[in-house]
Design an enzyme around this catalytic site. Structure first.
Site, PDB file in Angstrom:
ATOM      1  CG  LEU A 184       9.148   4.877 -54.498  1.00 15.63           C
ATOM      2  CD1 LEU A 184      10.161   3.615 -54.187  1.00 15.63           C
ATOM      3  CD2 LEU A 184       9.964   4.885 -55.741  1.00 15.63           C
ATOM      4  CG  ASP A 185       2.907   3.135 -60.836  1.00 15.43           C
ATOM      5  OD1 ASP A 185       1.838   4.492 -60.861  1.00 15.43           O
ATOM      6  OD2 ASP A 185       3.604   2.907 -62.000  1.00 15.43           O
ATOM      7  CB  ALA A 186       2.745  -0.596 -60.043  1.00 11.19           C
TER       8      ALA A 186
END
Length: 580
Positions: free
Chosen positions: A235-237
């Site tokens: 889960l990016d950023a």
């Protein structure tokens, strides 16, 4: 079990959308469950199960790191993985492989397509059939060139109300930013002029999860990824995804609730799927994404890269040991994701409160002397502060605070031996495996500091290096592979095996691992200096009735009243059980 699942999903939605009517919320829960492809045969939801063991080691790579004329890059990557890493490394994280407009893939145009310059979904499925595959869910933002955003500008679906709007008159002074660009972007829509929230860049427009329709879109995307063989979701950023004017808009309660909701749905669809949160923030905040073993299965150990590199260039383990002693053991069903290099730089926010300002400045000065660059973030007082150091890990360890020396390879290998032995699952950036140096030409071409560590190899040229015993790339690659081959056989290196910090002086970084069954111990003892270290074996508390051997050299230690003499940057894995 479906009733229990519905209850849990409805409970998550009650936190996210408290103004929804109960009947609407229940119907939406059913819609999400159906969109995830969950049937009535859903299995009991369980916690505290480890979906990993000591055999899990990741390689991190872009889809186009390896290039060969006439061959799609993903196919070329698959060839490399099967030829050189199969049987050694079992997991791969392919950085965003979707159509994009900027940021080397992290400005996604279409989440459901593979960038045709890289290959297609068949290539992704083929890699997933041979390796455990991690893919990015770029969840905070998408490209300004995406269909969603174009639809937003036109006021049509899908895309209408998918983006966060704010006013320049709003109090946004507390918003935490990892960049120096203006937070708001002025756009003209069919409804007139609007200002859109852009945490990272004006080409990366932030998504509005206050709109349930957007959440449904991402659930459909996740199902597609699961059906394509993706087993691990990065889960990016994710820490930035919920915004509230007048707050930091970082790590808000709704953000944690979305992670819990996605975990509930993903686990119900595929019980052994894994969520990993990418939260490049101070250590305490980062650890909060474990929740009560009900949020991320895995969190990045973001403090490890700056602290370990600092220890190796200063020859002092003081800060590294203090941090390790303060780290809570991960509960069963959760673990750490250990890395010391990635496609991004060496993050400095995770070192805040762990390294003094003077130590950070010394680290910055040393890295710049070795050819590194610095990226900045904006503070609410209008000033800028160093956010990350951009440098290849191989060049970052070419010397110490006193300058370059002859110990680069030994120091570099030592760093990886430490990472491979620590509690958690190790991940090695492909350019570390290949001992790739700083790519200054790529910086010139792109104008971005992060490009220094995003080299693209001609595959034929790389093969020549890997086949040449005199090549530094061959030497490092094969040494690291040998260490991984040893590591994956040791139960004491299970990601959740017991770990205790040892105190053998600031020039040594050492810790004890013990297998979950308590039948194997490994003392990982590392000289982090350019001088020999003489360690009395009596200070290590070796059990006298066991026979002790170094897994790395095969040296046996019969006289437990003797000493352990470590050469500069030498590591030993001293164990009482080596027959695995």
């Amino acid at each position: 079990m479906m009733d229990e699942l519905r209850f849990r999903v409805i409970s998550h939605l009650a936190v996210l959308y408290p103004k929804q009517a109960e009947e609407t919320r229940a119907l939406f829960a059913d819609t999400l469950i159906h969109a995830m492809g969950i049937g009535d045969d859903v299995k009991p939801l369980t916690q505290y199960q480890n979906h990993w063991d000591q055999q899990d080691v990741y390689v991190i790579t872009y889809g186009d790191t390896l290039l060969s004329p006439g061959v799609k890059p993903l196919s070329c990557l698959h060839q490399f993985l099967n030829k050189h890493l199969a049987g050694t490394i079992n997991s791969v994280h392919i950085l965003p492989f979707f159509p994009y407009s900027s940021d080397d893939g992290f400005s996604v145009i279409d989440y459901m397509e593979v960038n045709e310059a890289l290959g297609d979904w068949h290539d992704i499925e083929s890699i997933a059939a041979d390796f455990k595959l991690m893919a990015d869910l770029v969840i905070n933002h998408c490209s300004a060139e995406s269909r969603w955003f174009k639809n937003y500008l036109s006021g049509v679906k899908p895309g209408h109300n998918y983006f966060v709007e704010a006013s320049p008159a709003d109090d946004l002074s507390d918003v935490v930013r990892p960049r120096t660009s203006p937070l708001l972007k002025k756009v003209v829509t069919n409804e007139g002029e609007k200002h859109i929230w852009c945490t990272f860049s004006h080409d990366q427009v932030d998504l509005n999860f206050e709109n349930p329709d957007l959440l449904l879109e991402f659930v459909k995307i996740i199902k597609w990824y699961l059906d394509s063989g993706i087993a691990v979701f990065r889960l990016d950023a994710v820490a930035f995804i919920w915004k509230v004017v007048g707050t930091t808009s970082l790590n808000l309660p709704e953000t944690h609730e979305i992670v819990r909701l996605l975990r509930t749905l993903i686990e119900a669809r595929k019980s052994d799927a894994v969520i990993i949160t990418e939260t490049n923030i101070p250590n305490r905040e980062n650890l909060s994404y474990f929740g009560n073993a009900n949020e991320a299965h895995v969190v990045y150990n973001f403090s490890l890269p700056p602290l370990l590199i600092n220890a190796l260039v200063t020859g002092c383990s003081h800060y590294l040991k203090n941090w390790l002693m303060s780290m809570p053991p991960a509960q069963m069903g959760t673990t750490y994701f250990n890395f010391i290099a990635s496609h991004d730089g060496i993050g400095l926010r995770p070192a805040e409160g762990l390294l003094s300002d003077e130590e950070i400045q010394q680290l910055l000065d040393t890295m710049m002397a070795f050819g590194g660059e610095v990226s900045w973030r904006a503070l609410d007082n209008g000033e800028n502060k160093p956010y990350e150091i951009n440098i290849s890990l191989f060049d970052a360890l070419k010397g110490t605070v006193n300058g370059e020396d002859e110990w680069q390879v030994e120091r570099f290998v030592c760093a990886h031996l430490i990472m491979l032995a620590l509690e958690g699952t190790p991940a090695i950036y492909i350019h570390s495996l290949l001992a790739t140096g700083n790519d200054y030409e790529r910086i010139k071409r792109t104008g971005h500091n992060r490009s220094i560590n995003r080299h693209q190899w001609d595959y034929a040229e790389l093969e020549k290096h890997l086949n040449s015993s005199s090549s530094i790339h061959h030497k490092v690659f094969n040494r690291l592979k040998r260490m991984i081959d040893i590591r994956v056989k040791q139960p004491a290196f299970h990601p959740n095996a017991i770990q205790y910090t040892l105190h053998l002086g600031d020039g040594v970084f050492a810790f004890w691992r013990q297998s979950l069954r308590r039948d194997q111990s490994i003392f990982a003892i590392n000289n982090i200096t350019d001088q020999p270290q003489d360690i009395p074996l009596t200070s290590i508390n070796l059990v006298g009735t066991d026979e002790w051997v170094d897994l790395i050299t095969g040296t046996r230690y019969h006289d437990l009243h003797g000493s352990l003499l470590l050469a500069p940057y030498q590591s030993v894995w001293l164990t009482n059980k080596s027959e695995y």
